[in-house]
Design a protein around this motif. Structure first.
Motif, mmCIF file in Angstrom:
data_model
loop_
_atom_site.group_PDB
_atom_site.id
_atom_site.type_symbol
_atom_site.label_atom_id
_atom_site.label_comp_id
_atom_site.label_asym_id
_atom_site.label_seq_id
_atom_site.Cartn_x
_atom_site.Cartn_y
_atom_site.Cartn_z
ATOM 1 N N GLY A 79 0.785 -1.227 0.000
ATOM 2 C CA GLY A 79 0.000 0.000 0.000
ATOM 3 C C GLY A 79 0.813 1.271 0.000
ATOM 4 N N LYS A 80 2.133 1.137 0.086
ATOM 5 C CA LYS A 80 2.970 2.331 0.054
ATOM 6 C C LYS A 80 3.140 2.785 -1.393
ATOM 7 C CE LYS A 80 5.579 1.219 4.226
ATOM 8 N NZ LYS A 80 6.932 0.988 4.799
ATOM 9 N N PRO A 81 2.834 4.030 -1.702
ATOM 10 C CA PRO A 81 2.938 4.476 -3.092
ATOM 11 C C PRO A 81 4.384 4.546 -3.564
ATOM 12 C CG PRO A 81 2.463 6.328 -1.647
ATOM 13 C CD PRO A 81 2.348 5.085 -0.805
ATOM 14 N N VAL A 82 4.596 4.272 -4.819
ATOM 15 C CA VAL A 82 5.890 4.436 -5.483
ATOM 16 C C VAL A 82 5.813 5.712 -6.308
ATOM 17 C CG1 VAL A 82 7.475 3.476 -7.198
ATOM 18 C CG2 VAL A 82 6.344 1.963 -5.543
ATOM 19 N N THR A 83 6.794 6.565 -6.181
ATOM 20 C CA THR A 83 6.774 7.846 -6.904
ATOM 21 C C THR A 83 8.058 8.129 -7.675
ATOM 22 O OG1 THR A 83 7.575 9.051 -4.955
ATOM 23 C CG2 THR A 83 5.179 8.852 -5.221
ATOM 24 N N ILE A 84 9.047 7.233 -7.589
ATOM 25 C CA ILE A 84 10.358 7.522 -8.171
ATOM 26 C C ILE A 84 10.288 7.744 -9.671
ATOM 27 C CG2 ILE A 84 10.918 5.067 -8.392
ATOM 28 C CD1 ILE A 84 13.365 7.967 -7.654
ATOM 29 N N PHE A 85 9.437 7.001 -10.376
ATOM 30 C CA PHE A 85 9.383 7.124 -11.836
ATOM 31 C C PHE A 85 8.753 8.452 -12.261
ATOM 32 C CE2 PHE A 85 9.259 2.558 -10.861
ATOM 33 C CZ PHE A 85 10.456 2.187 -11.433
ATOM 34 N N SER A 86 7.659 8.815 -11.626
ATOM 35 C CA SER A 86 7.020 10.082 -11.978
ATOM 36 C C SER A 86 7.870 11.275 -11.535
ATOM 37 C CB SER A 86 5.617 10.162 -11.378
ATOM 38 O OG SER A 86 5.629 9.953 -9.982
ATOM 39 N N GLU A 87 8.506 11.188 -10.370
ATOM 40 C CA GLU A 87 9.332 12.302 -9.891
ATOM 41 C C GLU A 87 10.536 12.529 -10.809
ATOM 42 O OE1 GLU A 87 10.485 11.641 -5.901
ATOM 43 O OE2 GLU A 87 8.466 11.856 -5.079
ATOM 44 N N THR A 88 11.225 11.459 -11.165
ATOM 45 C CA THR A 88 12.408 11.613 -12.013
ATOM 46 C C THR A 88 12.020 12.022 -13.438
ATOM 47 O OG1 THR A 88 12.368 9.211 -12.381
ATOM 48 C CG2 THR A 88 13.896 10.047 -10.717
ATOM 49 N N THR A 89 10.872 11.572 -13.898
ATOM 50 C CA THR A 89 10.430 11.972 -15.233
ATOM 51 C C THR A 89 10.084 13.449 -15.272
ATOM 52 O OG1 THR A 89 9.637 9.750 -15.757
ATOM 53 C CG2 THR A 89 8.684 11.576 -17.020
ATOM 54 N N GLN A 90 9.420 13.953 -14.242
ATOM 55 C CA GLN A 90 9.127 15.382 -14.193
ATOM 56 C C GLN A 90 10.406 16.195 -14.165
ATOM 57 O OE1 GLN A 90 5.903 17.047 -14.283
ATOM 58 N NE2 GLN A 90 7.493 18.505 -14.912
ATOM 59 N N ARG A 91 11.365 15.748 -13.377
ATOM 60 C CA ARG A 91 12.654 16.455 -13.307
ATOM 61 C C ARG A 91 13.348 16.443 -14.659
ATOM 62 N NH1 ARG A 91 15.546 19.526 -13.455
ATOM 63 N NH2 ARG A 91 17.493 19.996 -12.373
ATOM 64 N N LEU A 92 13.280 15.317 -15.341
ATOM 65 C CA LEU A 92 13.930 15.183 -16.633
ATOM 66 C C LEU A 92 13.243 16.047 -17.689
ATOM 67 C CD1 LEU A 92 16.168 13.796 -18.182
ATOM 68 C CD2 LEU A 92 14.652 11.834 -18.518
ATOM 69 N N LEU A 93 11.923 16.059 -17.697
ATOM 70 C CA LEU A 93 11.198 16.903 -18.650
ATOM 71 C C LEU A 93 11.516 18.380 -18.436
ATOM 72 C CD1 LEU A 93 7.732 15.096 -18.681
ATOM 73 C CD2 LEU A 93 9.354 15.237 -20.588
ATOM 74 N N ASP A 94 11.618 18.797 -17.176
ATOM 75 C CA ASP A 94 11.987 20.191 -16.886
ATOM 76 C C ASP A 94 13.373 20.511 -17.434
ATOM 77 O OD1 ASP A 94 9.584 20.548 -15.573
ATOM 78 O OD2 ASP A 94 10.415 20.278 -13.563
ATOM 79 N N ALA A 95 14.311 19.566 -17.234
ATOM 80 C CA ALA A 95 15.672 19.790 -17.714
ATOM 81 C C ALA A 95 15.729 19.775 -19.239
ATOM 82 C CB ALA A 95 16.610 18.725 -17.144
ATOM 83 N N MET A 96 14.895 18.961 -19.875
ATOM 84 C CA MET A 96 14.846 18.933 -21.338
ATOM 85 C C MET A 96 14.383 20.269 -21.882
ATOM 86 S SD MET A 96 13.311 15.102 -22.103
ATOM 87 C CE MET A 96 13.385 15.286 -23.902
ATOM 88 N N ARG A 97 13.383 20.849 -21.247
ATOM 89 C CA ARG A 97 12.904 22.159 -21.701
ATOM 90 C C ARG A 97 13.987 23.231 -21.494
ATOM 91 N NH1 ARG A 97 8.314 20.174 -18.719
ATOM 92 N NH2 ARG A 97 6.784 19.298 -20.194
ATOM 93 N N ALA A 98 14.698 23.122 -20.384
ATOM 94 C CA ALA A 98 15.735 24.118 -20.093
ATOM 95 C C ALA A 98 16.907 24.028 -21.056
ATOM 96 C CB ALA A 98 16.227 23.947 -18.653
ATOM 97 N N THR A 99 17.215 22.824 -21.528
ATOM 98 C CA THR A 99 18.375 22.627 -22.400
ATOM 99 C C THR A 99 17.999 22.502 -23.880
ATOM 100 O OG1 THR A 99 18.253 20.239 -21.989
ATOM 101 C CG2 THR A 99 19.755 21.531 -20.601
#
Length: 215
Positions: A79-99
């Protein structure tokens, strides 16, 4: 091609790094513990893309980025949520836009999004609800983020992964009607991802990849 690989330490990411370099591409390998020393066709960026500045450093001058982070060790879904994939993807998308990087290929898996229920009897009935449910719920969120983005994405969904050798005879499945799982080697999955990025295949589409001997 200058290819940034997120999760280059092991599994599909490690195989992709080796295959891309053998094909003449320059790899920017991102991971917490990296193996080979930097060379003419390998740049190392040590750390997590959640660490400040790591994603931007990795994506500087990149032509494309490959997301190969795995789930690590599996355990009961308590029942513990996993968030690593969505968190890292959001970070990566932000960095893609910046670069200014547009192209991204992402490894998720059969069981995410509309591919749920196509993993085969044992996988769907036992592995998914007992061990993988929270992981694939976050992989589904990850896929939704990609679909909603303005980037040029491809989602690669492997079935059950093996440590088998590269064969080059795997199948890429776009229509899941009648599809029910199978296995594929990490090396073949890496080859599929490299083709997606180097040859610009399956733009803004999700595909499954399975060994050619699967039914």
């Amino acid at each position: 091609m200058r290819l940034a690989i997120i999760g280059a330490t092991r599994g599909i990411g490690k195989a992709l790094s080796e295959q891309a370099r053998a094909a003449g591409h320059h790899v920017v390998a991102v991971g917490r513990s990296l193996g080979p020393a930097a060379s003419a066709n390998l740049t190392r960026v040590t750390g997590s893309i959640l660490d400040e500045g790591v994603a931007e450093e990795a994506l500087e001058r990149a032509d494309a980025v490959a997301y190969c982070l795995g789930a690590g060790s599996y355990g009961p879904d308590v029942g513990k949520p996993v968030t690593i994939f969505s968190e890292t993807t959001q970070r990566l998308l932000d960095a893609m836009r910046a670069t200014g990087v547009m192209r991204i290929g992402v490894i998720t898996g059969v069981g995410s999004g509309e591919s749920r229920g196509h993993g085969g009897l044992l996988y769907d009935r036992f592995a998914m609800p007992l061990a993988l449910g929270a992981i694939y719920a976050d992989k589904t969120r990850q896929e939704e983020m990609l679909r909603a983005s303005d980037r040029d994405w491809t989602i690669i969904r492997p079935v059950v992964l093996t440590h088998g050798p590269y064969t080059g005879t795997y199948r890429v499945v776009e229509d899941l009607a009648g599809f029910r799982g199978g296995t594929v080697s990490r090396a073949d999955c890496a080859d599929c991802l490299l083709k997606a990025l180097a040859e610009h295949r399956w733009s803004r589409r999700a595909v499954a990849v399975v060994g050619d001997d699967a039914a």
